[in-house]
Design a protein around this motif. Structure first.
Motif, PDB file in Angstrom:
ATOM      1  N   SER A  10      39.286 -14.029  13.268  1.00 47.26           N
ATOM      2  CA  SER A  10      40.638 -14.334  12.808  1.00 47.26           C
ATOM      3  C   SER A  10      40.807 -15.846  12.745  1.00 47.26           C
ATOM      4  CB  SER A  10      41.677 -13.743  13.769  1.00 47.26           C
ATOM      5  OG  SER A  10      41.556 -12.328  13.833  1.00 47.26           O
ATOM      6  N   PRO A  11      41.386 -16.376  11.688  1.00 46.69           N
ATOM      7  CA  PRO A  11      41.542 -17.836  11.551  1.00 46.69           C
ATOM      8  C   PRO A  11      42.772 -18.345  12.311  1.00 46.69           C
ATOM      9  CG  PRO A  11      42.377 -16.767   9.604  1.00 46.69           C
ATOM     10  CD  PRO A  11      41.829 -15.665  10.474  1.00 46.69           C
ATOM     11  N   THR A  12      42.777 -18.102  13.607  1.00 45.35           N
ATOM     12  CA  THR A  12      43.917 -18.487  14.444  1.00 45.35           C
ATOM     13  C   THR A  12      43.532 -19.495  15.518  1.00 45.35           C
ATOM     14  OG1 THR A  12      43.523 -16.560  15.870  1.00 45.35           O
ATOM     15  CG2 THR A  12      45.105 -16.291  14.072  1.00 45.35           C
ATOM     16  N   ARG A  40      33.976 -11.160   7.205  1.00 47.06           N
ATOM     17  CA  ARG A  40      35.340 -10.732   6.915  1.00 47.06           C
ATOM     18  C   ARG A  40      36.317 -11.638   7.656  1.00 47.06           C
ATOM     19  NH1 ARG A  40      35.314  -5.166   7.938  1.00 47.06           N
ATOM     20  NH2 ARG A  40      36.240  -5.187  10.003  1.00 47.06           N
ATOM     21  N   ILE A  41      37.341 -12.095   6.981  1.00 43.21           N
ATOM     22  CA  ILE A  41      38.372 -12.914   7.609  1.00 43.21           C
ATOM     23  C   ILE A  41      39.572 -12.012   7.901  1.00 43.21           C
ATOM     24  CG2 ILE A  41      39.940 -14.869   7.349  1.00 43.21           C
ATOM     25  CD1 ILE A  41      37.030 -15.670   7.680  1.00 43.21           C
ATOM     26  N   GLU A  42      39.864 -11.820   9.168  1.00 43.76           N
ATOM     27  CA  GLU A  42      40.947 -10.922   9.573  1.00 43.76           C
ATOM     28  C   GLU A  42      42.227 -11.749   9.741  1.00 43.76           C
ATOM     29  OE1 GLU A  42      39.632  -8.427  12.822  1.00 43.76           O
ATOM     30  OE2 GLU A  42      38.465  -7.213  11.411  1.00 43.76           O
ATOM     31  N   ASP A  43      42.926 -11.904   8.630  1.00 43.89           N
ATOM     32  CA  ASP A  43      44.082 -12.797   8.588  1.00 43.89           C
ATOM     33  C   ASP A  43      45.399 -12.062   8.366  1.00 43.89           C
ATOM     34  OD1 ASP A  43      43.471 -12.032   6.023  1.00 43.89           O
ATOM     35  OD2 ASP A  43      43.721 -14.012   5.132  1.00 43.89           O
ATOM     36  N   ILE A  44      45.522 -10.846   8.907  1.00 39.31           N
ATOM     37  CA  ILE A  44      46.775 -10.104   8.740  1.00 39.31           C
ATOM     38  C   ILE A  44      47.914 -10.744   9.526  1.00 39.31           C
ATOM     39  CG2 ILE A  44      45.739  -7.894   8.167  1.00 39.31           C
ATOM     40  CD1 ILE A  44      46.139  -7.066  11.080  1.00 39.31           C
ATOM     41  N   GLN A  52      43.083 -24.267   7.788  1.00 38.04           N
ATOM     42  CA  GLN A  52      42.109 -25.186   8.384  1.00 38.04           C
ATOM     43  C   GLN A  52      41.170 -24.461   9.347  1.00 38.04           C
ATOM     44  OE1 GLN A  52      45.442 -25.370   8.726  1.00 38.04           O
ATOM     45  NE2 GLN A  52      46.076 -26.167  10.732  1.00 38.04           N
ATOM     46  N   TRP A  53      41.680 -23.430  10.021  1.00 34.04           N
ATOM     47  CA  TRP A  53      40.803 -22.672  10.914  1.00 34.04           C
ATOM     48  C   TRP A  53      39.820 -21.827  10.102  1.00 34.04           C
ATOM     49  CZ3 TRP A  53      40.562 -24.984  15.094  1.00 34.04           C
ATOM     50  CH2 TRP A  53      41.659 -25.385  15.835  1.00 34.04           C
ATOM     51  N   GLU A  54      40.274 -21.314   8.976  1.00 33.60           N
ATOM     52  CA  GLU A  54      39.365 -20.552   8.117  1.00 33.60           C
ATOM     53  C   GLU A  54      38.254 -21.461   7.592  1.00 33.60           C
ATOM     54  OE1 GLU A  54      39.430 -17.856   4.032  1.00 33.60           O
ATOM     55  OE2 GLU A  54      41.258 -18.053   5.224  1.00 33.60           O
ATOM     56  N   ALA A  55      38.616 -22.660   7.173  1.00 38.41           N
ATOM     57  CA  ALA A  55      37.609 -23.614   6.703  1.00 38.41           C
ATOM     58  C   ALA A  55      36.628 -23.960   7.817  1.00 38.41           C
ATOM     59  CB  ALA A  55      38.296 -24.874   6.180  1.00 38.41           C
ATOM     60  N   GLN A  56      37.132 -24.079   9.040  1.00 33.84           N
ATOM     61  CA  GLN A  56      36.272 -24.394  10.180  1.00 33.84           C
ATOM     62  C   GLN A  56      35.308 -23.258  10.475  1.00 33.84           C
ATOM     63  OE1 GLN A  56      36.501 -27.485  12.161  1.00 33.84           O
ATOM     64  NE2 GLN A  56      34.466 -26.680  12.625  1.00 33.84           N
ATOM     65  N   ILE A  57      35.759 -22.017  10.277  1.00 36.51           N
ATOM     66  CA  ILE A  57      34.886 -20.856  10.463  1.00 36.51           C
ATOM     67  C   ILE A  57      33.676 -20.946   9.533  1.00 36.51           C
ATOM     68  CG2 ILE A  57      34.689 -18.360  10.049  1.00 36.51           C
ATOM     69  CD1 ILE A  57      37.587 -18.118  11.087  1.00 36.51           C
ATOM     70  N   TYR A  58      33.937 -21.204   8.256  1.00 36.73           N
ATOM     71  CA  TYR A  58      32.836 -21.309   7.299  1.00 36.73           C
ATOM     72  C   TYR A  58      31.888 -22.447   7.680  1.00 36.73           C
ATOM     73  CZ  TYR A  58      36.096 -18.566   4.416  1.00 36.73           C
ATOM     74  OH  TYR A  58      36.958 -17.609   3.944  1.00 36.73           O
ATOM     75  N   ASP A  59      32.456 -23.555   8.098  1.00 35.30           N
ATOM     76  CA  ASP A  59      31.653 -24.729   8.443  1.00 35.30           C
ATOM     77  C   ASP A  59      30.786 -24.452   9.668  1.00 35.30           C
ATOM     78  OD1 ASP A  59      30.896 -27.419   7.934  1.00 35.30           O
ATOM     79  OD2 ASP A  59      32.150 -28.076   9.598  1.00 35.30           O
TER      80      ASP A  59
END
Length: 298
Positions: A10-12, A40-44, A52-59
Motif C-alpha cells: 500500500s502506498p501509505t 499490485r498497488i493496494e491503494d483503496i 510519492q510513496w507509490e513512486a518510492q515503491i517502484y524505486d
C-alpha cells in the motif's frame, strides 16, 4: 499450471525490511518455478495513499533488482469490480448494514454477559449488534446502501457453501506451503464454528472506500490469475475469510505461503512508522541489495 504470485504493498508509507523480505521471497519462488512475479498497488485507502510513496515503491523494488511481469495492477482502477461483487452478495442476503463505531463494538463485546472480548483478524470480533437488528426487521433487501459499512453475515454465508448444505463439518480448506501457527505446511481445513468464534462478521464495504481489504484482495488475486499467494504469517487467520469469499463468488482458491515476519531487536514486527528500517534509509547509508538480502536471511 504456471506459478504466478504477487507483491501487493500500500502506498501509505516507506517500504521496510519486512516488505523487502516478502517481495524478494515471492520473486525467488516464482523464478525458481519458472513462473511470474507481479506487482499490485493496494491503494483503496485514498485518504492515506500518496503518489510519492507509490513512486518510492517502484524505486526501491527496482533497486533491489526486482522486475515484474505485466503492467502494475492498481486497486483504484478496480472499483467497478468491487461494486459488482458487493451487489451480488447483497442480492443474496449475505450482507447487512452496520452503524456501530469502534467504541460501540468494544462496549458490546465487553458487556458482563459476553465476558472478555475475543480478537480476530480485524480486531475485536463483532458481537452482531446490527445483524440482530437487521434480522428482526422483515426487510425488503432492495438496493444496496452505499452510505454505511456493510458486514458479511458469516454464519449465513457459510451455510450457503455446498459442503455445509450437505451437512459436512468442513466449510473450506486451502493448501499452505509456508508455515501456519503450528509451523507446519499442508492442507488447512476450517469449519463453521471456527468462522463464527474466531472471525465473526467482517466488514466488506467501508463507507469511505466502497470496498475493504478482504473483498478487494480476493477479487484482485483472481483477476491477476494468482496461483500462489506469498505473504506474512500475520495474515494467516484472514485466509479463512478469503477462501469463504472465493467460494461465495465462485473464484479459484490459490495456494498460500505465509512466511515469517521480520522483527526488530525487541521482537516486535516492523511497521511503516518504523522509518529506521526503511529500505530508502539503508540505501542512503550505502547498503547494497545483497546487504538487504543478508539482513532478512535470504
Amino acid at each position: 499450471m504456471t506459478f504466478r504470485t504477487r507483491f501487493a504493498p500500500s502506498p501509505t508509507g516507506p517500504l521496510h525490511l519486512g516488505h523487502a523480505y516478502s517481495a524478494l521471497l515471492a520473486n525467488d519462488l516464482a523464478t525458481s518455478a519458472g513462473g511470474a512475479f507481479l506487482l499490485r498497488i493496494e491503494d483503496i485507502d485514498r485518504a492515506r495513499s500518496r503518489s510519492q510513496w507509490e513512486a518510492q515503491i517502484y524505486d526501491d523494488l527496482g533497486w533491489l533488482g526486482l522486475n515484474w511481469h505485466e503492467p502494475v495492477f492498481r486497486q483504484s482502477d478496480r472499483l467497478p469490480s468491487y461494486t459488482s461483487a458487493l451487489d451480488t452478495l447483497w442480492s443474496r442476503g449475505l450482507l447487512y448494514p452496520c452503524t456501530c463505531n469502534r467504541r460501540d463494538i468494544a462496549a458490546a463485546a465487553s458487556a458482563p454477559q459476553e465476558g472478555a472480548p475475543l480478537l480476530g483478524p480485524d480486531g475485536i470480533i463483532y458481537p452482531g449488534t446490527c445483524r440482530k437488528k437487521w434480522q428482526d426487521t422483515n426487510r425488503d433487501i432492495g438496493k444496496r446502501p452505499t452510505y454505511v459499512p456493510l458486514r458479511l453475515d458469516i454464519t449465513f454465508a457459510a451455510a450457503q457453501i455446498s459442503d455445509a448444505r450437505q451437512g459436512n463439518e468442513k466449510v473450506g480448506s486451502f493448501v499452505e506451503t509456508g508455515a501456519g501457527p503450528s509451523g507446519e505446511s499442508g492442507e488447512v481445513n476450517f469449519n463453521l464454528t471456527e468462522l463464527t468464534d474466531t472471525i465473526g462478521d467482517v466488514v466488506l464495504s467501508r463507507r469511505d472506500m466502497g470496498t475493504s481489504y478482504h473483498l478487494s484482495v480476493v477479487l484482485d488475486d483472481a483477476a491477476q490469475g494468482i496461483t500462489h499467494v506469498v505473504r506474512g504469517q500475520d495474515l494467516f487467520e484472514a485466509t479463512r475469510i478469503h477462501v469463504l469469499l472465493q467460494k461465495l463468488l465462485d473464484l479459484p482458491t490459490p495456494q498460500y505461503h505465509h512466511h515469517r515476519l521480520i522483527r526488530d531487536d525487541a521482537g516486535k514486527r516492523l511497521a511503516k512508522r518504523d522509518d529506521a528500517r526503511a529500505i530508502s534509509k539503508y540505501r542512503i547509508e550505502g547498503c547494497s541489495p545483497a546487504d538487504i538480502r543478508a539482513k532478512v536471511g535470504l
